[in-house]
Design an enzyme around this catalytic site. Structure first.
Site, mmCIF file in Angstrom:
data_model
loop_
_atom_site.group_PDB
_atom_site.id
_atom_site.type_symbol
_atom_site.label_atom_id
_atom_site.label_comp_id
_atom_site.label_asym_id
_atom_site.label_seq_id
_atom_site.Cartn_x
_atom_site.Cartn_y
_atom_site.Cartn_z
ATOM 1 N N CYS A 30 -12.287 7.301 -1.646
ATOM 2 C CA CYS A 30 -11.082 6.607 -1.151
ATOM 3 C C CYS A 30 -11.353 5.171 -0.745
ATOM 4 O O CYS A 30 -10.642 4.240 -1.149
ATOM 5 C CB CYS A 30 -10.429 7.388 -0.012
ATOM 6 N N HIS A 53 -9.916 8.958 5.700
ATOM 7 C CA HIS A 53 -9.333 8.752 4.372
ATOM 8 C C HIS A 53 -8.426 7.525 4.411
ATOM 9 O O HIS A 53 -7.822 7.235 5.449
ATOM 10 C CB HIS A 53 -8.529 9.989 3.945
ATOM 11 N N HIS A 63 -4.145 6.613 -3.906
ATOM 12 C CA HIS A 63 -5.456 6.842 -3.297
ATOM 13 C C HIS A 63 -6.358 7.619 -4.233
ATOM 14 O O HIS A 63 -5.897 8.236 -5.196
ATOM 15 C CB HIS A 63 -5.307 7.593 -1.965
#
Length: 104
Positions: free
Chosen positions: A11, A63, A75
């Protein structure tokens, strides 16, 4: 973590690559990225803002994605997984939402 199209993105490697392509350098850590720029409330997010999540229930950012408008973000769910678009209002991501930051 992954930070290249050839080997796959995690990420923060994905957000780092997007911003680097646009002339901005980011650290390769979602937690460090969450300390950059200025806080943006969920209702005031703009395209290009970073959105952060606590996906491991540690109480810390784990994240990150890039807001693309209309309550959605893009993402990399993890190295070797396909880059995707999800909704901030989905059951999972709304539960784990940890904030937004503008770096632009």
């Amino acid at each position: 973590g992954g930070d290249s199209a050839d080997e796959g993105f995690d990420c923060s490697g994905f957000t780092m690559a997007i911003y680097q392509y646009n002339g901005l350098m980011l650290p390769h850590s979602s937690r460090e990225q969450s300390e950059m720029g200025v806080h943006v409330s969920k209702g005031n997010l703009e395209k290009g803002d970073l959105v952060f999540f606590n996906t491991n229930n540690s109480g810390k950012v784990s994240h990150v994605g890039v807001y693309i408008g209309n309550g959605r973000f893009i993402h990399a769910p993890g190295r070797g997984k396909k880059i995707g678009i999800d909704s901030l209002d989905s059951k999972y991501y709304s539960k784990h939402y940890a904030g937004g930051r503008s770096l632009l």
